[in-house]
Write a protein that holds these residues in place. Structure first.
Motif, PDB file in Angstrom:
ATOM      1  N   ALA A   1       0.815  -1.225   0.000  1.00 43.73           N
ATOM      2  CA  ALA A   1       0.000   0.000   0.000  1.00 43.73           C
ATOM      3  C   ALA A   1       0.850   1.279   0.000  1.00 43.73           C
ATOM      4  N   PRO A   2       1.899   1.397   0.834  1.00 47.40           N
ATOM      5  CA  PRO A   2       2.707   2.628   0.790  1.00 47.40           C
ATOM      6  C   PRO A   2       3.356   2.870  -0.570  1.00 47.40           C
TER       7      PRO A   2
ATOM      8  N   TRP B   1       0.673   4.154  -2.921  1.00 42.38           N
ATOM      9  CA  TRP B   1       0.363   5.550  -2.582  1.00 42.38           C
ATOM     10  C   TRP B   1       1.467   6.485  -3.064  1.00 42.38           C
TER      11      TRP B   1
ATOM     12  N   LEU C   1       1.025   6.929  -6.847  1.00 39.17           N
ATOM     13  CA  LEU C   1      -0.123   7.779  -7.145  1.00 39.17           C
ATOM     14  C   LEU C   1       0.156   9.238  -6.787  1.00 39.17           C
ATOM     15  N   THR C   2       0.832   9.453  -5.652  1.00 42.39           N
ATOM     16  CA  THR C   2       1.156  10.824  -5.249  1.00 42.39           C
ATOM     17  C   THR C   2       2.122  11.475  -6.237  1.00 42.39           C
TER      18      THR C   2
ATOM     19  N   LYS D   1       0.211  13.291  -8.933  1.00 39.00           N
ATOM     20  CA  LYS D   1      -0.769  14.295  -8.550  1.00 39.00           C
ATOM     21  C   LYS D   1      -0.192  15.696  -8.690  1.00 39.00           C
TER      22      LYS D   1
ATOM     23  N   SER E   1      -2.003  16.602  -3.556  1.00 38.23           N
ATOM     24  CA  SER E   1      -1.181  15.835  -2.624  1.00 38.23           C
ATOM     25  C   SER E   1      -1.358  16.280  -1.180  1.00 38.23           C
TER      26      SER E   1
ATOM     27  N   PRO F   1      -7.868  13.087   1.829  1.00 37.11           N
ATOM     28  CA  PRO F   1      -6.909  12.764   0.773  1.00 37.11           C
ATOM     29  C   PRO F   1      -7.582  12.335  -0.526  1.00 37.11           C
TER      30      PRO F   1
ATOM     31  N   ILE G   1      -7.326   9.944  -3.647  1.00 40.60           N
ATOM     32  CA  ILE G   1      -6.648   8.696  -3.979  1.00 40.60           C
ATOM     33  C   ILE G   1      -6.110   8.727  -5.405  1.00 40.60           C
TER      34      ILE G   1
END
Length: 280
Positions: free
Chosen positions: A29-30, A33, A36-37, A40, A45, A50, A52
């Motif tokens: 998951a990190p 993320w 994806l960040t 952005k 961000s 937040p 997603i």
């Protein structure tokens, strides 16, 4: 009764797989993320709650990182220091490990126990003495200061010693009958057989060197001698008025992919090396 037992085993396997899948999702998951960040905008961000998925994928974040920092220099410095540490530790630690595992000499076990006490001391204790040595040698702000302290480790010696001890003694005895000395036995017989353990150590050293942050910040103050881990720190709020998280995450994604590729291709040897190391 057999049907019940079969169903019970199937249920247990299903629960185990569900638990493993849940653990894998938590671990990955990190990373998802972070990716994806990196795509952005700055506003997305830092938005609360937040966001997603970005409304528009900002691929240009990956080009901005090269404009803001000497990113290729960071990469080159990291590759050089990591490669040097891996080669140094694989060679020097394997030499010491072979001596502790196969060569009989007075006080061998006592010396090895004393040697292992280094593992019980926090690494931060050695930072000041190492810094003073680098300063006296005139190696500050050089790649040499990043490489030399990491050319040897007590952990690598311990890991490979356990591996050498698991190899049959008959091979060594046969080599001695053929007239081989200790170095020839080490180089021609033991080292090729220790390939899984060497690869496991190489992966450990590569990950440690690639992620090392504190030591580069202590001995280097010029950006052109920084590795990736310390170079990315220039994007944080300490060095800029505002931390640009998408650019920082883009740099992090570019920084970690080599280690992911290395582990994917060598994971079989890594697991085999760790397993065989603890077999005796």
């Amino acid at each position: 009764m057999s049907v019940y037992t079969s169903r019970n085993k199937t249920t247990k396997k299903l629960l185990v797989h569900l638990l493993l899948i849940a653990g894998a999702l938590v671990m990955i998951a990190p990373f998802i993320w972070m990716v994806l960040t990196s795509l952005k905008s700055l506003g997305e961000s830092t938005q609360v709650p937040p966001v997603i998925l970005p409304t528009k994928y900002q691929w240009e974040n990956y080009t901005h990182i090269f404009e803001m920092l000497p990113f290729l220099d960071f990469y080159w410095n990291t590759v050089i220091t990591t490669a040097a540490k891996v080669v140094g530790q694989v060679f020097l630690c394997s030499l010491a490990a072979y001596a502790f595992a196969r060569i009989e000499f007075p006080g061998r076990n006592a010396l090895f126990i004393l040697f292992l006490t280094v593992l019980m001391v926090p690494g931060q204790v050695f930072l000041l003495p190492q810094f003073m040595i680098m300063k006296e040698l005139g190696w500050l702000n050089t790649l040499t200061a990043l490489i030399v302290p990491g050319l040897f480790s007590a952990f690598g010696t311990f890991l490979l010693r356990q591996f050498f001890m698991s190899l049959p003694k008959e091979l060594e005895e046969a080599a001695k009958l053929d007239g081989c000395n200790h170095f020839q036995i080490y180089w021609r017989i033991m080292l090729p057989l220790a390939k899984p353990g060497l690869i496991a150590l190489a992966i450990f050293v590569a990950l440690w060197s690639w992620n090392d942050l504190m030591w580069p910040l202590i001995v280097n103050s010029t950006p052109d001698k920084m590795p990736l881990s310390a170079g990315l720190a220039y994007l944080t709020g300490e060095h800029t008025n505002l931390t640009n998280y998408p650019i920082l995450m883009a740099g992090s994604v570019l920084a970690i992919w080599p280690m992911i590729i290395v582990f994917i291709f060598l994971q079989k040897h890594f697991v085999e090396g760790i397993t065989l190391t603890g077999s005796k």
